[in-house]
Scaffold this active site. Structure first.
Site, PDB file in Angstrom:
ATOM      1  N   SER A  40     -17.269  38.451  -5.244  1.00 23.87           N
ATOM      2  CA  SER A  40     -17.170  38.975  -3.882  1.00 23.87           C
ATOM      3  C   SER A  40     -17.277  37.835  -2.859  1.00 23.87           C
ATOM      4  CB  SER A  40     -18.239  40.052  -3.685  1.00 23.87           C
ATOM      5  OG  SER A  40     -17.962  40.822  -2.530  1.00 23.87           O
TER       6      SER A  40
ATOM      7  N   ASP B  98     -12.925  49.715  -6.993  1.00 22.83           N
ATOM      8  CA  ASP B  98     -13.840  48.962  -6.137  1.00 22.83           C
ATOM      9  C   ASP B  98     -13.760  49.553  -4.723  1.00 22.83           C
ATOM     10  OD1 ASP B  98     -14.916  46.985  -4.421  1.00 22.83           O
ATOM     11  OD2 ASP B  98     -14.352  45.388  -5.818  1.00 22.83           O
TER      12      ASP B  98
ATOM     13  N   HIS C   8     -17.215  47.588  -8.023  1.00 22.79           N
ATOM     14  CA  HIS C   8     -17.655  46.291  -7.497  1.00 22.79           C
ATOM     15  C   HIS C   8     -18.959  45.804  -8.145  1.00 22.79           C
ATOM     16  CE1 HIS C   8     -16.851  43.356  -4.300  1.00 22.79           C
ATOM     17  NE2 HIS C   8     -18.130  43.322  -3.998  1.00 22.79           N
TER      18      HIS C   8
END
Lengths: 277, 277
Positions: free
Chosen positions: A148, A223, A256
Site C-alpha cells: 500500500s 480490495d 487489502h
C-alpha cells in the site's frame, strides 16, 4: 550510534530482533525490526527491505505475514522500518492517513513536517548504514518490497536507487500518488502546493525514464481501496512505453489485508531471491 | 440459530470467515472464526478446533499463526472460538487472567460466573452443532489443539471426549491447573474452594485414567511462564503410568509467543492429519 536491542525472539530458528535508536535524520527515537536467518554468520546473505502501509509499525509485517518462514528457507535478512517519525515532539494529525504512521517515505519540505519527516533519507542512508552492521556477512545485495503506502515507498525508493536494489515488489501499492486522494493529501501537506515537486516521489512519473530492476506487483480484486487509491493504468502504460519490466497480477477475491500478503509472499520472495543471487 | 456471517476474507485461496451469534449456553453474543479450504464442497473434510490463550479472541490465531496455509495444504476446516463469554452484562475482572478473555474452558459453578461461563458446554455442544452446519461435507472427524490456557482446554476437552477427538495437541499448555497460579486463581473463582471439583478439569488428573487419542505437546525453553505455570513433570509421569501416548518436545530458544506457534504449527498439522484420515 545509539542502538539498543530491545527484543530478540526466535522464529523458524532465526532471530526476530527489535531495535530502538535515536535517528539523526528524523530527530526522534525510532524502532525497527530485523530478521536474521540461521547460519547468518557462516555465509553471505542478501537483505530485503519491507515498507509497511498506513497506520502500521514494524510489528504488523513481523507478526501477521509469516515472512520468517520464507526468510529462513531462502536465507535472507529482512529489515522492517517504522512508517514515520514518532513521539510527542513530532508533528502529527488526527487523521489515520497523515502524520505519524503515514510518512509516505518522502523527505518533507513544508513546515512543520520538514523538521522530522525525512523517511527517504532515514531509510536509504541512516538505516541502511545500521543494517549493514547488523547482518554479519552481508552480501551487499539488496531488494525492496512493501504494501500500500509502503508499496509506493518501495517503488519510489527502488527506482530512485535503481543501481542499488536488485528487485522491487509491491502488494496493493499506491502507484500514482499525485492523482489519488491519499497521495494528494500527503504530498500537498509534506511537499507543498507546487505539484512539480511531487513528481520525483511518484512511481508513475519515475517509471517513464528510469531503468529499474524487475518489478512485481500484486493487487487483489476485492480490495476496498481499489481502484480509487491504487489505480494502475497510467503506471503500466508508462512502464510499457519505457520498456520497464513489470509483472502486474490481479488476484480474484483478495482484499487489502495481511491475508492477501501472506498468501502471495511466497511468490514475492522467490522473485526477489532470483534477482539477489 | 441466529448466525450472522460478519466477514469473509480469502486466504490461501480458502475462506476465512467470522460469525456472530447469540449463544444459549453462554447467554450472550459471541464471535468465532472458521476457515474453509478450497474444494470444501467437493470432498469430505475433517475439522480441527483451535483454543486460544489468555486475553485472546478468535483473531489472534487467525491473524498471527499463518495456519491458513497449512489448512489449505491439508484440506481441513479449522474453527476458532473466543476464549470466554463477552459483553457488558457478563461478569468480569480487571485482571488479565480472570473473567472475560479467561474462560479456562470450564463450566463455572460459582456465582456470579455460572450465569455465563459455560465454555465447555458452548464448545462441545452448541458450537459443535453450528460447526457441523458450516462445513459442507464434514467427514465427522475432529481433533483439537490450543495454546497455553487453550492448550489446557484442548487437553481437557480432548480427554473428556476421548472417542470423539482423533488427536490432541498443545503449545505451551497449562498441564496442572490445580497446582499453578493461573489455574488455582481461575478454578477457585469459577469452581469454588472444594478442590475435588477441580479434578475433572485438570489434564494431569484426567490423564491418569483416560485412554485418549495421541497427544503432542510443544514447549519453548525460553517461555517466561515456564515452568511456573506450565510445569510438565506430573502430567508426563501420570501419562506414562497409564500408557497414554504423549510426545512432549522442548524447543530451545522459543518463548510463549505466536512466533513459536507459527514455527511448529507445520508439525502439529501433520500430526493431526495423520490421525484424521
Amino acid at each position: 550510534m545509539n542502538l539498543k536491542n530491545v527484543e530478540t525472539k526466535i522464529a523458524f530458528d532465526g532471530e526476530q530482533r527489535k531495535y530502538s535508536h535515536f535517528s539523526e535524520a528524523l530527530q526522534c527515537d525510532m524502532t525497527f525490526s530485523i530478521y536474521l536467518p540461521t547460519n547468518n554468520e557462516k555465509k553471505e546473505i542478501p537483505l530485503i527491505w519491507w515498507l509497511s502501509g498506513l497506520t502500521c509499525t514494524d510489528d504488523n509485517f513481523s507478526q501477521k505475514s509469516g515472512f520468517q518462514r520464507l526468510a529462513e528457507i531462502h536465507q535472507v535478512a529482512v529489515i522492517i522500518p517504522d512508517t514515520s517519525p514518532r513521539g510527542e515532539a513530532v508533528a502529527d494529525d488526527a487523521a489515520y492517513d497523515l502524520g505519524q504512521g503515514a510518512g509516505f517515505y518522502v523527505d518533507a519540505t513544508e513546515q512543520p513536517w520538514s523538521e522530522h519527516y525525512k523517511m527517504y533519507t532515514y531509510i536509504t542512508e541512516e538505516l541502511a548504514e545500521i543494517a549493514s552492521t547488523l547482518v554479519p556477512r552481508f552480501s551487499g545485495k539488496e531488494s525492496i518490497m512493501g504494501h500500500s503506502m509502503g508499496g509506493h515507498g518501495a517503488l519510489v525508493i527502488g527506482m530512485k536507487n535503481a543501481q542499488r536494489f536488485k528487485a522491487i515488489s509491491a502488494f496493493s501499492p499506491i502507484l500514482s500518488p499525485s492523482q489519488v486522494p491519499w497521495g494528494i493529501k500527503a504530498f500537498s501537506t509534506y511537499l507543498g502546493k507546487d505539484k512539480a515537486t511531487w513528481l520525483e516521489w511518484d512511481a508513475t512519473e519515475l517509471v517513464k525514464t528510469t531503468h529499474a530492476p524487475p518489478i512485481l506487483i500484486s493487487q487483489g480484486t476485492q480490495d476496498s481501496f481499489y481502484p480509487e487509491q491504487l489505480e494502475e493504468t497510467a503506471f503500466l502504460k508508462n512502464a510499457k512505453e519505457n520498456n520497464q519490466l513489470v509483472e502486474y497480477t490481479k488476484n480474484a477475491g483478495y482484499d487489502h489485508s495481511y491475508f492477501f500478503i501472506s498468501t502471495f509472499l511466497d511468490d514475492h520472495f522467490a522473485f526477489h531471491m532470483k534477482n539477489l543471487k
